[in-house]
Design a protein around this motif. Sequence first.
Motif, PDB file in Angstrom:
ATOM      1  N   TRP A  35       6.825  -5.089  26.241  1.00 45.23           N
ATOM      2  CA  TRP A  35       8.516  -4.051  25.809  1.00 45.23           C
ATOM      3  C   TRP A  35       9.524  -3.840  26.370  1.00 45.23           C
ATOM      4  O   TRP A  35      10.103  -4.260  26.144  1.00 45.23           O
ATOM      5  CB  TRP A  35       7.856  -2.968  25.007  1.00 45.23           C
ATOM      6  CG  TRP A  35       6.954  -3.475  23.424  1.00 45.23           C
ATOM      7  CD1 TRP A  35       5.780  -3.085  23.473  1.00 45.23           C
ATOM      8  CD2 TRP A  35       7.979  -3.192  22.936  1.00 45.23           C
ATOM      9  NE1 TRP A  35       5.823  -2.995  21.904  1.00 45.23           N
ATOM     10  CE2 TRP A  35       6.641  -3.412  21.511  1.00 45.23           C
ATOM     11  CE3 TRP A  35       9.031  -3.441  22.180  1.00 45.23           C
ATOM     12  CZ2 TRP A  35       7.411  -3.928  20.293  1.00 45.23           C
ATOM     13  CZ3 TRP A  35       8.926  -3.764  21.140  1.00 45.23           C
ATOM     14  CH2 TRP A  35       8.881  -4.012  19.828  1.00 45.23           C
TER      15      TRP A  35
ATOM     16  N   VAL B 295      13.379   0.182  21.841  1.00 45.00           N
ATOM     17  CA  VAL B 295      12.562  -0.676  22.836  1.00 45.00           C
ATOM     18  C   VAL B 295      12.360   0.380  23.844  1.00 45.00           C
ATOM     19  O   VAL B 295      10.740   0.265  24.736  1.00 45.00           O
ATOM     20  CB  VAL B 295      13.307  -1.979  24.083  1.00 45.00           C
ATOM     21  CG1 VAL B 295      13.011  -1.907  25.156  1.00 45.00           C
ATOM     22  CG2 VAL B 295      13.946  -3.104  23.311  1.00 45.00           C
TER      23      VAL B 295
ATOM     24  N   HIS C  12       0.514  -5.546  26.255  1.00 45.22           N
ATOM     25  CA  HIS C  12       1.052  -5.008  25.348  1.00 45.22           C
ATOM     26  C   HIS C  12       2.505  -4.210  26.326  1.00 45.22           C
ATOM     27  O   HIS C  12       3.409  -4.908  25.721  1.00 45.22           O
ATOM     28  CB  HIS C  12       0.825  -4.288  25.430  1.00 45.22           C
ATOM     29  CG  HIS C  12       1.895  -3.714  23.586  1.00 45.22           C
ATOM     30  ND1 HIS C  12       1.089  -2.109  23.553  1.00 45.22           N
ATOM     31  CD2 HIS C  12       2.385  -3.655  22.558  1.00 45.22           C
ATOM     32  CE1 HIS C  12       1.859  -1.922  22.675  1.00 45.22           C
ATOM     33  NE2 HIS C  12       2.096  -2.843  21.105  1.00 45.22           N
TER      34      HIS C  12
ATOM     35  N   MET D  50       9.213   1.715  21.856  1.00 44.89           N
ATOM     36  CA  MET D  50       7.961   1.437  22.217  1.00 44.89           C
ATOM     37  C   MET D  50       7.242   0.815  23.175  1.00 44.89           C
ATOM     38  O   MET D  50       5.827   1.023  23.386  1.00 44.89           O
ATOM     39  CB  MET D  50       8.605  -0.163  21.156  1.00 44.89           C
ATOM     40  CG  MET D  50       8.802  -0.158  19.515  1.00 44.89           C
ATOM     41  SD  MET D  50       7.765   0.342  18.684  1.00 44.89           S
ATOM     42  CE  MET D  50       5.820  -0.872  18.657  1.00 44.89           C
ATOM     43  N   ALA D  51       7.994   0.811  24.179  1.00 40.59           N
ATOM     44  CA  ALA D  51       7.860   0.748  25.561  1.00 40.59           C
ATOM     45  C   ALA D  51       6.679   1.988  25.783  1.00 40.59           C
ATOM     46  O   ALA D  51       5.341   2.010  26.709  1.00 40.59           O
ATOM     47  CB  ALA D  51       8.287   0.675  27.020  1.00 40.59           C
TER      48      ALA D  51
END
Length: 192
Positions: A84, A111, A80, A114-115
């Motif tokens: 990202w 981005v 996951h 989300m990372a």
Amino acid sequence: MKTNRLEAFSDGVLAIIITIMVLELKIPEGNTLESLKPLLPTFITYILSFVYLGIYWNNHHHLMHASNVVNGKVLWANLHLLFWLSLLPFATGFMGENHFESLPTALYGLVLLMASIAWGILFYVLRAQHSDDTVFSKAYRSVWKAYMSTALYAAATALSFFSPVIAISIYVFVAVLWFIPNKKIEQNIIAE
């Protein structure tokens, strides 16, 4: 399972991401300083993204060395995170090519946000696998930087629509915040 295969796979993916980013840098049509000027936003964005990938690589390395357990949840949480991070070359090119306009700057922030969330998920999945007396638990007692970073990414992403310069300043600030690794983590890992 041991962490070495997970770390090797992650290292390879991060190396590919960096390679993709550098291939996006276009060669100018000229041999003067003036011909480099249009590439400046893309190059600045590349530098910031390269630093971010270096930060993730460095911290991932420490995280895996502090950990002694890998299971299916950890593998999926790691994928996951890599998902990202793999979008960073696109966001980097989009923001750089569009000279830090609002939407590309917001996408870049999304981005990063989300990372950061994916990093938190990986961290908590690993934390659940370790008791309080392990190197992992001793090395990662404080996670304030992670919480603060996530909040700053969210704020900067929203601010991108009002002031991309402020948003980018926040992205740079968070990178500076993480640039120097936590000495307590290194000391706990070396002590074991």
